[in-house]
Design a protein around this motif. Structure first.
Motif, PDB file in Angstrom:
ATOM      1  N   GLN A 381      -1.966  10.612  -0.395  1.00 24.20           N
ATOM      2  CA  GLN A 381      -0.720  10.641  -1.168  1.00 24.20           C
ATOM      3  C   GLN A 381      -0.780   9.564  -2.223  1.00 24.20           C
ATOM      4  OE1 GLN A 381       1.647  10.109   2.516  1.00 24.20           O
ATOM      5  NE2 GLN A 381       2.982  11.762   1.615  1.00 24.20           N
ATOM      6  N   ARG A 382      -0.179   9.837  -3.321  1.00 27.53           N
ATOM      7  CA  ARG A 382      -0.076   8.801  -4.342  1.00 27.53           C
ATOM      8  C   ARG A 382       0.961   7.804  -3.859  1.00 27.53           C
ATOM      9  NH1 ARG A 382       0.104  11.136 -10.363  1.00 27.53           N
ATOM     10  NH2 ARG A 382       0.117   8.881 -10.645  1.00 27.53           N
ATOM     11  N   ALA A 383       0.651   6.545  -4.014  1.00 31.11           N
ATOM     12  CA  ALA A 383       1.543   5.500  -3.454  1.00 31.11           C
ATOM     13  C   ALA A 383       2.853   5.417  -4.220  1.00 31.11           C
ATOM     14  CB  ALA A 383       0.816   4.147  -3.478  1.00 31.11           C
ATOM     15  N   GLU A 384       2.797   5.757  -5.490  1.00 36.34           N
ATOM     16  CA  GLU A 384       4.002   5.550  -6.301  1.00 36.34           C
ATOM     17  C   GLU A 384       5.087   6.569  -6.019  1.00 36.34           C
ATOM     18  OE1 GLU A 384       2.133   7.896 -10.167  1.00 36.34           O
ATOM     19  OE2 GLU A 384       2.631   5.786 -10.329  1.00 36.34           O
ATOM     20  N   LEU A 386       4.455   9.205  -3.401  1.00 33.31           N
ATOM     21  CA  LEU A 386       4.119   9.850  -2.145  1.00 33.31           C
ATOM     22  C   LEU A 386       3.815  11.326  -2.300  1.00 33.31           C
ATOM     23  CD1 LEU A 386       6.719   8.211   0.313  1.00 33.31           C
ATOM     24  CD2 LEU A 386       4.337   7.562  -0.138  1.00 33.31           C
ATOM     25  N   SER A 400      -3.188   4.075  -7.243  1.00 38.29           N
ATOM     26  CA  SER A 400      -3.019   3.584  -5.876  1.00 38.29           C
ATOM     27  C   SER A 400      -2.744   4.773  -4.958  1.00 38.29           C
ATOM     28  CB  SER A 400      -1.852   2.601  -5.782  1.00 38.29           C
ATOM     29  OG  SER A 400      -2.127   1.464  -6.561  1.00 38.29           O
ATOM     30  N   LEU A 402      -2.317   6.334  -0.820  1.00 35.16           N
ATOM     31  CA  LEU A 402      -1.919   6.090   0.577  1.00 35.16           C
ATOM     32  C   LEU A 402      -2.567   7.198   1.393  1.00 35.16           C
ATOM     33  CD1 LEU A 402      -0.260   4.553   2.673  1.00 35.16           C
ATOM     34  CD2 LEU A 402       1.629   6.161   2.240  1.00 35.16           C
ATOM     35  N   ARG A 404      -3.063   8.901   5.005  1.00 38.01           N
ATOM     36  CA  ARG A 404      -2.495   9.016   6.355  1.00 38.01           C
ATOM     37  C   ARG A 404      -3.556   9.584   7.272  1.00 38.01           C
ATOM     38  NH1 ARG A 404       2.738   9.100   8.003  1.00 38.01           N
ATOM     39  NH2 ARG A 404       3.442   9.295   5.850  1.00 38.01           N
ATOM     40  N   LYS A 409      -2.129   4.442   8.700  1.00 35.61           N
ATOM     41  CA  LYS A 409      -2.190   4.598   7.257  1.00 35.61           C
ATOM     42  C   LYS A 409      -3.094   3.500   6.688  1.00 35.61           C
ATOM     43  CE  LYS A 409       2.601   6.191   7.100  1.00 35.61           C
ATOM     44  NZ  LYS A 409       3.929   5.925   6.545  1.00 35.61           N
ATOM     45  N   THR A 411      -4.483   2.068   2.546  1.00 33.23           N
ATOM     46  CA  THR A 411      -4.312   2.190   1.099  1.00 33.23           C
ATOM     47  C   THR A 411      -5.679   2.141   0.442  1.00 33.23           C
ATOM     48  OG1 THR A 411      -4.041  -0.189   0.858  1.00 33.23           O
ATOM     49  CG2 THR A 411      -2.025   1.130   1.169  1.00 33.23           C
TER      50      THR A 411
END
Length: 422
Positions: A381-384, A386, A400, A402, A404, A409, A411
């Motif tokens: 997932q994109r951190a910004e 999700l 950035s 993420l 799972r 999790k 990064t």
């Protein structure tokens, strides 16, 4: 006398009676002659009454006639010329009609009544009069059934109008006492024939009608001739009976006698003895009726009790009454059976639904993302924001990320799409 016409008076005699004075009176002859002329102008009149005196002297008859209803009498003179032309000689006690004219005697100043004709009133004439009166009173409504008052079943006190020491009185008192020993009477003795009968009976009737304890009035007389019973057809007496507030019983003569009083009375008894039977109940007869009614009531009550006792015995011998808990046991078994069926149905349903839930849980778990992760997959997932990265261009270099994993999790930073061939 005030307005008698006179013969031409002399200068010293007043013309009218009202003009006379102590100083200027009339001679006696003037008054007598004026009276004679006055009475001679009186018209003839037919009168009716009963002869109470009849003296025949010197071929002339000197009579005394009395009114049929009141104590008025009049002296009559029947000259021999008239007496000879009569069909029957006048007799004391006979009822007659006379054609009369007044006469004034100058010599002695006596007023007499001369009978110019004299006729006995026969039974046929009386009957015709009676029937005319009966019809007139009937047309007036005095005999209407709705005017009749009902006699009390057991009068408190009985009013009795009858002749003194008469057989009618003895018959009523004796027979009434034989039927009901406790009966009481209020007796009024009157004349029951003759000129005084009507007035005395009416007076006694009014007195008894006003008596607070008298519940019924009996007018009683034994048998007699048509003339003897005629007062009980008098219009004044008939109207007095009609106006009475107390019920009136007529007990006049015998069965064949029918005075008008019978028609207007509230009850007509054929004889005085019959009146006694009609006004009070018979004690022995009423006692017998009471005993009979008591026996019938006792029999009816006994039968009712016996019938109800049989019904109770029949109810007691029924199975439901012999073992009343049997009905409860049957219902209890039904309840237990239905309870078991309900429990079985609910248990079966619960088991089936539990199995369905377990199967669905297994399916859900097999299809869950966690199971996929457990098999070694991960979700990037994109951190910004999700958002899930599905293509390389969704994660440019330096983005950035993420990641799972099954165990948690991490990064990371994207280095961009790798060069082809490396």
């Amino acid at each position: 006398m005030t307005e008698f016409p006179t013969e031409p008076p002399s200068a010293s005699i007043p013309e009218r009676a009202g003009d006379t004075t102590p100083e200027s009176p009339w001679p006696l002859r003037v008054l007598s002659e004026n009276l004679k002329r006055y009475f001679e102008r009186a018209p003839e009149a037919w009168i009716e009454g009963q002869l109470i005196e009849a003296n025949i002297r010197g071929g002339h008859a000197y009579l005394t006639m009395r009114d049929l209803d009141v104590e008025y009498s009049l002296s009559l003179t029947v000259w021999s010329s008239v007496l000879r032309g009569l069909d029957a000689k006048p007799e004391v006690g006979s009822r007659v009609v006379a054609r009369v004219k007044p006469s004034f005697w100058l010599k002695n100043g006596r007023l007499s009544m001369n009978a110019l004709d004299l006729k006995p009133v026969g039974i046929g004439d009386l009957m015709v009069r009676l029937e005319k009166l009966r019809q007139a009173l009937f047309d007036e409504g005095l005999f209407a059934p709705e005017r009749k008052k009902k006699l009390p079943f057991l009068p408190q006190r009985i009013g009795l109008i009858t002749g003194r020491d008469s057989d009618a009185e003895k018959d009523v008192l004796r027979n009434a006492a034989l039927r009901w020993p406790g009966v009481t009477f209020e007796v009024r003795h009157t004349a029951v024939q003759g000129v005084n009968a009507v007035a005395q009976v009416i007076a006694a009737l009014k007195e008894l009608d006003a008596h607070p304890d008298v519940d019924v009035i009996v007018i009683a007389r034994g048998g007699g001739s048509f003339e003897d019973l005629f007062p009980f057809s008098d219009e004044q007496l008939v109207r007095a009976v009609s106006a009475a507030n107390t019920p009136v019983v007529s007990a006049i003569g015998h069965e064949a006698d029918r005075p008008i009083l019978d028609d207007v009375a509230d009850l007509r008894a054929s004889t005085p003895t019959d009146a006694a039977k009609r006004i009070v109940p018979d004690f022995l007869e009423e006692t017998s009726r009471i005993n009979h009614a008591r026996d019938r009531m006792e029999l009816a009550l006994t039968r009712f009790l016996e019938r109800e006792a049989r019904s109770l015995e029949s109810l007691r011998t029924r199975p439901v009454m012999a073992a009343p808990e049997g009905m409860v046991n049957v219902r209890r078994e039904d309840v237990e059976r239905l309870t078991a069926r309900s429990y079985s149905a609910v248990t079966h349903r619960l088991r089936r639904d539990t199995d369905a839930i377990t199967h669905l849980r297994t399916q859900v778990r097999a299809l869950s993302p966690q199971k996929t992760l457990d098999r070694g997959y991960s979700v990037v997932q994109r951190a910004e924001d999700l958002s899930i990265v599905r293509h390389p261009e969704d994660a440019p270099s330096g983005a950035s990320l993420l990641i799972r994993l099954a165990g948690g999790k991490i990064t990371a930073v994207s280095e961009g799409e790798p060069a082809h061939g490396n």
